[in-house]
Design a protein around this motif. Sequence first.
Motif, mmCIF file in Angstrom:
data_model
loop_
_atom_site.group_PDB
_atom_site.id
_atom_site.type_symbol
_atom_site.label_atom_id
_atom_site.label_comp_id
_atom_site.label_asym_id
_atom_site.label_seq_id
_atom_site.Cartn_x
_atom_site.Cartn_y
_atom_site.Cartn_z
ATOM 1 N N ARG A 66 0.759 -1.244 -0.041
ATOM 2 C CA ARG A 66 0.210 -0.091 0.114
ATOM 3 C C ARG A 66 0.939 1.374 0.064
ATOM 4 O O ARG A 66 0.296 2.299 0.533
ATOM 5 C CB ARG A 66 -0.797 0.066 1.064
ATOM 6 C CG ARG A 66 -1.980 1.105 1.373
ATOM 7 C CD ARG A 66 -3.388 0.633 0.382
ATOM 8 N NE ARG A 66 -4.244 1.624 0.641
ATOM 9 C CZ ARG A 66 -5.644 1.437 -0.037
ATOM 10 N NH1 ARG A 66 -5.729 0.420 -0.689
ATOM 11 N NH2 ARG A 66 -6.385 2.132 0.150
ATOM 12 N N LEU A 67 2.071 1.220 -0.678
ATOM 13 C CA LEU A 67 2.753 2.395 -0.667
ATOM 14 C C LEU A 67 1.947 3.189 -1.967
ATOM 15 O O LEU A 67 1.996 4.331 -2.096
ATOM 16 C CB LEU A 67 4.169 2.244 -1.261
ATOM 17 C CG LEU A 67 5.176 1.729 0.324
ATOM 18 C CD1 LEU A 67 6.710 1.755 -0.446
ATOM 19 C CD2 LEU A 67 4.965 2.671 1.094
ATOM 20 N N GLU A 68 1.424 2.467 -2.795
ATOM 21 C CA GLU A 68 0.365 2.997 -3.929
ATOM 22 C C GLU A 68 -0.972 2.198 -3.518
ATOM 23 O O GLU A 68 -1.132 1.390 -3.108
ATOM 24 C CB GLU A 68 0.923 2.344 -5.315
ATOM 25 C CG GLU A 68 2.204 2.836 -5.566
ATOM 26 C CD GLU A 68 2.517 4.205 -5.833
ATOM 27 O OE1 GLU A 68 1.439 4.986 -5.913
ATOM 28 O OE2 GLU A 68 3.526 4.684 -6.094
ATOM 29 N N ILE A 75 -6.629 -7.110 -2.927
ATOM 30 C CA ILE A 75 -5.414 -7.564 -2.471
ATOM 31 C C ILE A 75 -5.289 -8.018 -1.494
ATOM 32 O O ILE A 75 -5.761 -7.414 -0.102
ATOM 33 C CB ILE A 75 -4.167 -6.215 -2.852
ATOM 34 C CG1 ILE A 75 -4.270 -5.693 -4.145
ATOM 35 C CG2 ILE A 75 -2.966 -6.895 -2.315
ATOM 36 C CD1 ILE A 75 -3.247 -4.587 -4.175
ATOM 37 N N ILE A 76 -5.231 -9.206 -1.103
ATOM 38 C CA ILE A 76 -5.260 -10.018 0.282
ATOM 39 C C ILE A 76 -3.812 -10.318 0.542
ATOM 40 O O ILE A 76 -3.196 -11.237 -0.007
ATOM 41 C CB ILE A 76 -6.468 -10.882 0.226
ATOM 42 C CG1 ILE A 76 -7.655 -10.572 -0.104
ATOM 43 C CG2 ILE A 76 -6.398 -11.596 1.757
ATOM 44 C CD1 ILE A 76 -8.719 -11.486 -0.052
ATOM 45 N N GLU A 81 -7.076 -8.078 4.228
ATOM 46 C CA GLU A 81 -7.394 -7.474 2.671
ATOM 47 C C GLU A 81 -7.098 -5.838 2.990
ATOM 48 O O GLU A 81 -7.362 -5.138 3.964
ATOM 49 C CB GLU A 81 -8.927 -7.329 2.378
ATOM 50 C CG GLU A 81 -8.924 -6.785 1.202
ATOM 51 C CD GLU A 81 -10.534 -6.456 0.450
ATOM 52 O OE1 GLU A 81 -11.333 -7.137 1.290
ATOM 53 O OE2 GLU A 81 -10.715 -5.886 -0.650
ATOM 54 N N LEU A 82 -6.294 -5.292 2.101
ATOM 55 C CA LEU A 82 -5.793 -3.870 1.892
ATOM 56 C C LEU A 82 -7.077 -2.958 1.424
ATOM 57 O O LEU A 82 -7.540 -2.880 0.463
ATOM 58 C CB LEU A 82 -4.817 -3.551 0.675
ATOM 59 C CG LEU A 82 -3.365 -4.037 1.560
ATOM 60 C CD1 LEU A 82 -2.231 -4.227 0.490
ATOM 61 C CD2 LEU A 82 -2.789 -3.324 2.650
ATOM 62 N N THR A 83 -7.649 -2.379 2.410
ATOM 63 C CA THR A 83 -8.537 -1.130 2.160
ATOM 64 C C THR A 83 -7.864 -0.050 2.600
ATOM 65 O O THR A 83 -6.863 0.029 3.060
ATOM 66 C CB THR A 83 -9.842 -1.623 2.983
ATOM 67 O OG1 THR A 83 -9.615 -1.718 4.121
ATOM 68 C CG2 THR A 83 -10.612 -2.641 2.178
ATOM 69 N N SER A 84 -8.710 0.786 2.665
ATOM 70 C CA SER A 84 -8.455 2.346 3.264
ATOM 71 C C SER A 84 -8.361 2.418 4.668
ATOM 72 O O SER A 84 -7.658 3.333 5.315
ATOM 73 C CB SER A 84 -9.081 3.489 2.993
ATOM 74 O OG SER A 84 -10.346 3.296 3.137
ATOM 75 N N ASP A 85 -8.578 1.112 5.290
ATOM 76 C CA ASP A 85 -8.384 1.155 6.984
ATOM 77 C C ASP A 85 -7.146 1.165 7.331
ATOM 78 O O ASP A 85 -6.361 0.084 6.841
ATOM 79 C CB ASP A 85 -9.247 -0.133 7.192
ATOM 80 C CG ASP A 85 -9.316 -0.478 8.679
ATOM 81 O OD1 ASP A 85 -8.551 0.419 9.506
ATOM 82 O OD2 ASP A 85 -10.002 -1.337 9.336
ATOM 83 N N LYS A 91 -0.741 -3.367 9.764
ATOM 84 C CA LYS A 91 -0.816 -4.809 10.138
ATOM 85 C C LYS A 91 -0.128 -5.280 8.882
ATOM 86 O O LYS A 91 1.042 -6.243 8.938
ATOM 87 C CB LYS A 91 -2.059 -5.397 10.211
ATOM 88 C CG LYS A 91 -1.993 -6.677 10.525
ATOM 89 C CD LYS A 91 -3.319 -7.212 11.234
ATOM 90 C CE LYS A 91 -3.249 -9.013 11.459
ATOM 91 N NZ LYS A 91 -4.200 -9.374 10.466
ATOM 92 N N VAL A 92 -0.344 -4.975 7.631
ATOM 93 C CA VAL A 92 0.184 -5.615 6.564
ATOM 94 C C VAL A 92 1.789 -5.142 6.434
ATOM 95 O O VAL A 92 2.692 -5.902 6.194
ATOM 96 C CB VAL A 92 -0.699 -5.258 5.277
ATOM 97 C CG1 VAL A 92 0.321 -5.552 4.029
ATOM 98 C CG2 VAL A 92 -1.627 -6.183 5.232
#
Lengths: 259, 481
Positions: A66-68, A75-76, A81-85, A91-92
């Motif tokens: 999530r640098l981008e 994407i999990i 899952e990568l969201t705006s959270d 954590k990721v």
Amino acid sequence: MAENAIDRSKMTVSDEVAIQITGMNKWYGTFHVLRDINMTVNKGERIVICGPSGSGKSTLIRCINRLEEHQQGQIIVDGTELTSDLKNIDKVRSEVGMVFQHFNLFPHLTILENLTLAPIWVRKVPKKEAEETAMYFLSKVKIPEQAHKYPGQLSGGQQQRVAIARSLCMKPRIMLFDEPTSALDPEMIKEVLDTMISLAQDGMTMICVTHEMGFAQAVANRVIFMDQGQIVEQNEPREFFNNPQSDRTKLFLSQILGH
Amino acid sequence: MTKSLSFVRTQMLPQQAPPVTERGAVKWLRENLFSGWFNSLLTVLGALAVVWLLQATLPWLLNGVWTANSLGECRSIIAASAGEGAVGACWAMIRERWHQFLFGFYPIEAYWRPVLAFGLLFVALAPVLYFGLRRTNMLMIGITGALTVLALLGVHTDSAHVLLVAVILLALLGVAAVAPTKLLWFTLIYPAVAFYLLWGGSVWGPVGVLLGLAIMAAIWWLLQARLGVVVATSVGFVAACVWWLALQSYLTTPLANAMPLGLSAVNSDKFGGFLLSFVIGIAAISASLPLGILLALGRRSDMLLVKSLSVGFIEFVRGVPLITMLFTASLLLQYFLPPRTNIDLILRVIILVTLFASAYIAEVIRGGLAALPRGQYEAADALGLDYWQAQRLIIMPQALKISIPGIVSSFIGLFKDTTLVALVGLADPLQGITKIVRADINWKGIYWEPFIFVGAIFFLVCFGMSRYSMYLERKLKTDHR
């Protein structure tokens, strides 16, 4: 880097999924930089991504921590899952290590402080324990004697090995390499590649964007070729290099291997 | 004749010393003073200018008179000793009026209070300026302590107070020796200590204010892990405000009645001279740095509201002359605030000067932030540091280091700008006090001496700041380029 010198006993791919990317799309403004990316990475895989510049390979692995930000698809990473959270993102990021082309060490901190910073502040590890871990990984990348110097005093190859050690100190399950040897003098490329090979031998899940085809042949279990934001071809290394299917791949390989 | 292209070096060449003309004083002179006819001419002209300046000023300085009761007496002494028509400085005025330049109209019997506050300032600064250097800290506190006691004797303090001060300073020196980082606690409460010493009154007022800050810190500590830094800070701030405005008096009034500990109150209109400059300057410097950092971060924020508020504030404050803001402080603020709120004039000036300086500091720091490569942010993100951790541990240390020259320039400018408070009727050393001194019938017509005296003190302080910033830059230099 003779292939027979590599110990493959721990380089096994498990059935467990580490990263799952489905139908992912990304735009920079109106420019469609990643198009319908589908990709599954199992634990223990060593993947090399190659392709011409501007093909979106760096952007792809930068999406994985999530640098981008991606705009469509899923994407999990390791079940998250990568969201705006922000919680999920942090954590990721603490599970995924990243090594950059330009090292990005923190110049105002010593090597040891570079290595212990994230464990102390993110993982809340006691300082002493963090320093022991740091020294362990510094010996692993073969520069324990540099611990109290500043990054500016080290050569490029040493800095990149420190950067790898810094990521390892967070005990990541996945390592991302974004052209780790592209900014190095030819004499220093080997020491960084050796470090990466020994990491692969320890069974680390790795995704490397690189043009080091020797490394791909020796270590990777899968090579992915990208062009114009799409995955054009992927195969196990021997097939990929000896028997490329698409014309674009053939052209690319002839250009980088042809001289 | 055939020429072979092949060449093999069998022996590496050793290093050799440079020729004589390339080393020592000869080289220095040639390179720095006489490299060519034009530079030689400039050197000669420069030397002539220095000689001329000395010729013009030296007699005036050397004929200086230190003991006299009026300017007329000065002149007759000079005429008697150096001959009719000789010029000379009349330092006797400084000798008679120095205390007014330093303390304004502060009551003479209470001079020990500003002196002690000034001494303690350096004790409070030691752990900040020389963090982690125990010997330097001890040295700084030791020297400060000795000078403070000497200064107390110089302003005729009674022995009980001198003894008290000596004990306090020795205790602080002890703390510096045993646990240097604990001194930071003293730095934290120093503003309240200084306020109490300077303005006097009941001790319970400053204690109540400190309690409010403690409440804020406690709430921040409890909530920060669960609710995040911003929410925790806001809740803490609101709670502290409630305490200060509504609850504090219920505790401090009975306490003040039961235990009326306190110093005699000194009103703000008694402040003047360098005491005033230092109070305003130091308060504004120490408050404007954190405020400037927040504004710089706000200006780079992704949040539209935060960003536009920061930009609006910075651009507005930078676009308005400081004098306008000082007039606002002295006049307009009273109209806007609810009736019968009476905020002290010095406090109002401090607030306005702080806001003014913080806008400049914010822009200087923004320059430092912009100079950092994007990779630093990405590396911090990739390691899992959150926004505030990344700012505090990675971004700010580097951005502030880059901005040191700019920040210190702003501080120096701010300190000198404190003389502008003369325009709102406060007795600054340059305008206010000098005017008063020259209005005295004995010193009417004196011109250079007070300005030289005030200028010299300003120069010392500003030069000190500048040298410290150069030390800091050297100390923090880790890039080894």
